[in-house]
Motif scaffolding. Sequence first.
Motif, mmCIF file in Angstrom:
data_model
loop_
_atom_site.group_PDB
_atom_site.id
_atom_site.type_symbol
_atom_site.label_atom_id
_atom_site.label_comp_id
_atom_site.label_asym_id
_atom_site.label_seq_id
_atom_site.Cartn_x
_atom_site.Cartn_y
_atom_site.Cartn_z
ATOM 1 N N GLY A 160 0.816 -1.201 0.000
ATOM 2 C CA GLY A 160 0.000 0.000 0.000
ATOM 3 C C GLY A 160 0.852 1.254 0.000
ATOM 4 O O GLY A 160 2.096 1.216 -0.037
ATOM 5 N N ARG A 161 0.180 2.378 0.057
ATOM 6 C CA ARG A 161 0.863 3.657 -0.034
ATOM 7 C C ARG A 161 1.591 3.990 1.264
ATOM 8 O O ARG A 161 1.025 3.885 2.352
ATOM 9 N N ILE A 162 2.842 4.385 1.135
ATOM 10 C CA ILE A 162 3.647 4.854 2.271
ATOM 11 C C ILE A 162 3.839 6.350 2.065
ATOM 12 O O ILE A 162 4.521 6.787 1.154
ATOM 13 N N ARG A 163 3.259 7.171 2.928
ATOM 14 C CA ARG A 163 3.200 8.609 2.684
ATOM 15 C C ARG A 163 4.354 9.388 3.286
ATOM 16 O O ARG A 163 4.613 10.518 2.888
ATOM 17 N N GLY A 164 5.038 8.821 4.251
ATOM 18 C CA GLY A 164 6.065 9.587 4.952
ATOM 19 C C GLY A 164 7.426 9.554 4.272
ATOM 20 O O GLY A 164 7.684 8.783 3.348
ATOM 21 N N ASP A 165 8.318 10.420 4.736
ATOM 22 C CA ASP A 165 9.713 10.410 4.289
ATOM 23 C C ASP A 165 10.406 9.113 4.700
ATOM 24 O O ASP A 165 11.363 8.677 4.052
ATOM 25 N N HIS A 166 9.957 8.526 5.802
ATOM 26 C CA HIS A 166 10.525 7.294 6.342
ATOM 27 C C HIS A 166 9.384 6.319 6.598
ATOM 28 O O HIS A 166 8.226 6.727 6.731
ATOM 29 N N TYR A 167 9.733 5.061 6.712
ATOM 30 C CA TYR A 167 8.731 4.017 6.973
ATOM 31 C C TYR A 167 9.289 3.056 8.016
ATOM 32 O O TYR A 167 10.411 2.567 7.896
ATOM 33 N N LEU A 168 8.489 2.789 9.041
ATOM 34 C CA LEU A 168 8.875 1.874 10.120
ATOM 35 C C LEU A 168 7.828 0.797 10.265
ATOM 36 O O LEU A 168 6.653 1.089 10.505
ATOM 37 N N ARG A 169 8.242 -0.449 10.106
ATOM 38 C CA ARG A 169 7.354 -1.583 10.282
ATOM 39 C C ARG A 169 7.326 -2.023 11.746
ATOM 40 O O ARG A 169 8.179 -1.642 12.532
ATOM 41 N N SER A 170 6.342 -2.846 12.071
ATOM 42 C CA SER A 170 6.289 -3.450 13.407
ATOM 43 C C SER A 170 6.840 -4.870 13.343
ATOM 44 O O SER A 170 6.152 -5.846 13.616
ATOM 45 N N ASP A 171 8.105 -4.980 12.953
ATOM 46 C CA ASP A 171 8.766 -6.280 12.971
ATOM 47 C C ASP A 171 9.092 -6.664 14.411
ATOM 48 O O ASP A 171 9.187 -5.806 15.301
ATOM 49 N N VAL A 172 9.300 -7.946 14.637
ATOM 50 C CA VAL A 172 9.528 -8.447 15.995
ATOM 51 C C VAL A 172 10.672 -7.710 16.679
ATOM 52 O O VAL A 172 10.589 -7.383 17.870
ATOM 53 N N ASP A 173 11.740 -7.408 15.957
ATOM 54 C CA ASP A 173 12.904 -6.771 16.564
ATOM 55 C C ASP A 173 12.752 -5.267 16.753
ATOM 56 O O ASP A 173 13.636 -4.623 17.328
ATOM 57 N N ASP A 174 11.661 -4.702 16.266
ATOM 58 C CA ASP A 174 11.463 -3.249 16.359
ATOM 59 C C ASP A 174 10.275 -2.876 17.233
ATOM 60 O O ASP A 174 9.783 -1.740 17.170
ATOM 61 N N VAL A 175 9.802 -3.821 18.049
ATOM 62 C CA VAL A 175 8.683 -3.540 18.938
ATOM 63 C C VAL A 175 9.035 -3.980 20.351
ATOM 64 O O VAL A 175 9.918 -4.822 20.572
ATOM 65 N N LEU A 176 8.343 -3.397 21.301
ATOM 66 C CA LEU A 176 8.279 -3.891 22.675
ATOM 67 C C LEU A 176 6.837 -4.323 22.912
ATOM 68 O O LEU A 176 5.903 -3.668 22.457
ATOM 69 N N TRP A 177 6.665 -5.397 23.647
ATOM 70 C CA TRP A 177 5.317 -5.890 23.915
ATOM 71 C C TRP A 177 5.066 -5.789 25.418
ATOM 72 O O TRP A 177 5.595 -6.526 26.216
ATOM 73 N N GLY A 178 4.267 -4.811 25.791
ATOM 74 C CA GLY A 178 3.914 -4.624 27.192
ATOM 75 C C GLY A 178 4.703 -3.553 27.905
ATOM 76 O O GLY A 178 4.394 -3.209 29.042
ATOM 77 N N TYR A 179 5.711 -2.997 27.230
ATOM 78 C CA TYR A 179 6.566 -1.992 27.853
ATOM 79 C C TYR A 179 6.863 -0.865 26.869
ATOM 80 O O TYR A 179 6.774 -1.041 25.660
ATOM 81 N N VAL A 180 7.206 0.288 27.432
ATOM 82 C CA VAL A 180 7.647 1.419 26.617
ATOM 83 C C VAL A 180 9.125 1.657 26.905
ATOM 84 O O VAL A 180 9.635 1.290 27.965
ATOM 85 N N PRO A 181 9.856 2.244 25.961
ATOM 86 C CA PRO A 181 11.301 2.418 26.144
ATOM 87 C C PRO A 181 11.637 3.419 27.234
ATOM 88 O O PRO A 181 10.928 4.401 27.443
ATOM 89 N N SER A 182 12.741 3.157 27.924
ATOM 90 C CA SER A 182 13.253 4.107 28.905
ATOM 91 C C SER A 182 14.120 5.134 28.201
ATOM 92 O O SER A 182 14.387 5.049 26.997
ATOM 93 N N VAL A 183 14.613 6.118 28.957
ATOM 94 C CA VAL A 183 15.459 7.159 28.378
ATOM 95 C C VAL A 183 16.805 6.598 27.926
ATOM 96 O O VAL A 183 17.547 7.264 27.217
ATOM 97 N N HIS A 184 17.120 5.374 28.325
ATOM 98 C CA HIS A 184 18.386 4.752 27.957
ATOM 99 C C HIS A 184 18.246 3.827 26.756
ATOM 100 O O HIS A 184 19.188 3.135 26.386
ATOM 101 N N ALA A 185 17.073 3.801 26.132
ATOM 102 C CA ALA A 185 16.828 2.881 25.022
ATOM 103 C C ALA A 185 17.616 3.274 23.781
ATOM 104 O O ALA A 185 18.031 4.422 23.617
ATOM 105 N N THR A 186 17.810 2.309 22.908
ATOM 106 C CA THR A 186 18.453 2.539 21.626
ATOM 107 C C THR A 186 17.380 2.644 20.550
ATOM 108 O O THR A 186 16.500 1.781 20.449
ATOM 109 N N ALA A 187 17.449 3.683 19.739
ATOM 110 C CA ALA A 187 16.448 3.907 18.704
ATOM 111 C C ALA A 187 16.567 2.877 17.589
ATOM 112 O O ALA A 187 17.641 2.337 17.322
ATOM 113 N N VAL A 188 15.455 2.622 16.924
ATOM 114 C CA VAL A 188 15.454 1.713 15.778
ATOM 115 C C VAL A 188 15.558 2.465 14.458
ATOM 116 O O VAL A 188 15.786 1.861 13.416
#
Length: 451
Positions: A67-95
């Motif tokens: 389908g259409r991707i409208r943004g300058d960038h595109y981020l999928r919800s692949d297994v390695d790019d999600v957290l399940w049940g938690y949100v990142p802390s200030v020490h997290a590494t960006a994807v």
Amino acid sequence: MHDGRDAAETLTAGLGRRRFLQAAAGVGAGAALTVGAAVPAAATSGGPAAGRGGPASFGGVLQPGKGRIRGDHYLRSDVDDVLWGYVPSVHATAVTRVRSGRTITIDSVSHEGILEDQGRDPVAWFGERGIRRREVLDDAVAIAGGYDRTARDFDTDGPHVITGPVHVEGAEPGDVLKIETLDVVPRVPYGVISSRHGKGALALTAVGAPAGITLDEVMPPVATDGRATGVPTEYGNVSVLARIRGDRATIGEGGSRVSFPLRYFFGTMGVAFSENTRLTAPEANSIPPTLGGGNIDISRLGAGSTFYLPVRAPGALFYVGDPHMAMGDGEVALTAMEGSLRGTFRLTVCKPGSGDAPSVAYSYPFAETADAWIPIGLSDPDGAVGGNGSDLDVAMRRAVVNALDFLEHDQGLDRAIAYAYLSAAADFAVSQVVDRTVGVHGLVRKADFRG
């Protein structure tokens, strides 16, 4: 990139969720993905009405990368790019990284249909309800089967699939991240509304319940609901499938059938807030909203809205999840109409003194639409850790104080006049009462300040 931008700006993926534990925010090498046309500043889902709640038409199942991707960038919800049940802390590494002012399209995955009490098999669970395999998202199947939740507590940990975080270049603690939701479209033609495990509005009245209120009107009583088995599929939850019909959703059958309007928005949009480096710490649980936003659950924050959040980490570390297709203020049964969405956001860093963000936003979440400013109050904005808990009085008072601060410092009203105005003309609504930290939001009409 499609428009000749630096290769360094292309999206990188596959860093792995374990790297959220690393101390330095950044982005690793990964495969660049193709994106579509950039989104203009005024773009919204379904035209101008979308910013006021008008839904986009369902255009077919949006599998990852389709389908259409409208943004300058595109981020999928692949297994390695999600957290399940938690949100990142200030020490997290960006994807991934984006420059301030650029846009990113993010595929989000709903937790409904993949949770442990539903068997963690979305193909089977949705299939039993008449949903064909080709209408079940491949990323939902991958997360359900490939994400390790063995160390989690199903009763207390968050259910949400969180995608990100995104490093926004130039963002530093003390700034504000301005999040413009430009476009929201459904990825599937259905959603799910669930009540479970003694939770929801009635469960919150379990202590000192007023006379005449029965706490087990829909769900089985907590003492007999099956949780003693330790098997989530035996807990006795109630999940209702909702189908999209044009611009409305339908639930129930026969004389018990009802339809309601759709309103697509993300229940969770946030920036890293927790200082704790352990993702299993309560401060990083995905359920309670905080000063970093998170599970804020304000139904006005769909396409055409702007959400402002105070930054606490280099790069802000923006994340998104908990996609909603419709929700009434209060979210009383526990969940909204949960359904996977694709959203496009413009992320802009606002520096102190620039005038680019409301003054309140440098210390507290704040939002606006084309028609209204939205001051927000939370009962326990530090994450429900030994504070005010679920006290709606606290949330209401904070929303009013934030509204007063905005009207005095940004609109130039005398504080007493502002207080009188709020009483006479502004509306305050309960955002939600089901996320441990409860919320209230106000609606201050912009039209009242144009004369």
